[in-house]
Design a protein around this motif. Structure first.
Motif: not given
Length: 226
Positions: A196, A200, A148
């Motif tokens: 955020r 994630k 990621l």
């Protein structure tokens, strides 16, 4: 890593800042001895790139003062004053390296990497907790064997939390680590970025949790099995 560029020519300061951006850290730019002292009083720096001739004097005095500090940054003088006696004065005054202008960008970065190899500045290339691994310098995190790519601020937040795993980091300390001193930060900016990042990591199956400590800060720890 946090760097301070002491340079009174705005274009050169911006250019050096962009070059240091390759090292994926925070870069602050100041253009005078007075502003440099204020920045150094407020933040801990790993690296200082110092021009000598500034509007309010010779920045060698800043280097000499820094050299007496037990927590001194690595120091490179980047200046047009490159006569042999100037170089000798700079190195004797406490600079770790001395580079004349004009300079080759690749050489500056090579010299930066060299002075940062000192043992006290070495850091692991990967920080991890549970199934989360952050690869420093690339903003890439591996979560449950899946890659990621985080935003830069998100990676800086995660790095700060991983370095203090199972310990609380205050909101003020976290802001100091991930923002430049001249960044404009709205009251909810940090919270939004943490939120955020939390989403994630959860979406990729991360087995860690970022807990908010009301009125204090944040703590990263292994998630409690359900």
């Amino acid at each position: 890593m946090r760097s301070l560029v002491i340079e009174d020519e705005p274009q050169i300061g911006a250019y050096v800042s962009r070059l240091l951006g390759q090292l994926h850290g925070i870069v602050d730019i100041v253009g005078s001895i007075a502003d440099a002292r204020q920045a150094l009083d407020n933040f801990k720096y790993d690296l200082a790139i110092v021009d000598r001739m500034l509007p309010d004097g010779d920045a060698l005095q800043v280097v000499t003062a820094l050299n007496r500090s037990p927590d001194r940054p690595a120091i490179i003088m980047l200046t047009s004053r490159d006569a042999k006696e100037d170089v000798v004065d700079g190195l004797n005054g406490g600079a770790d390296d001395y580079l004349g202008k004009p300079f080759e960008p690749q050489e500056l970065i090579a010299r930066v990497r060299a002075v940062l190899r000192r043992p006290r500045l070495l850091a692991p290339s990967v920080l991890s907790l549970g199934n989360v691994e952050l690869h420093l310098g690339s903003n890439e995190v591996v979560v449950a064997d899946r890659k990621l790519l985080l935003r830069r601020r998100e990676a800086l937040i995660l790095a700060a939390l991983l370095m203090r795993r199972d310990r609380v980091i205050t909101r003020a300390a976290l802001i100091e680590e991930i923002y430049g001193f001249d960044d404009e930060i709205e009251s909810n900016t940090l919270e939004a970025q943490v939120s955020r990042l939390r989403k994630k990591l959860a979406a990729f199956g991360g087995d860690v949790e970022i807990r908010s400590m009301r009125g204090i800060g944040y703590i990263l720890r292994l998630a409690t099995p359900r």
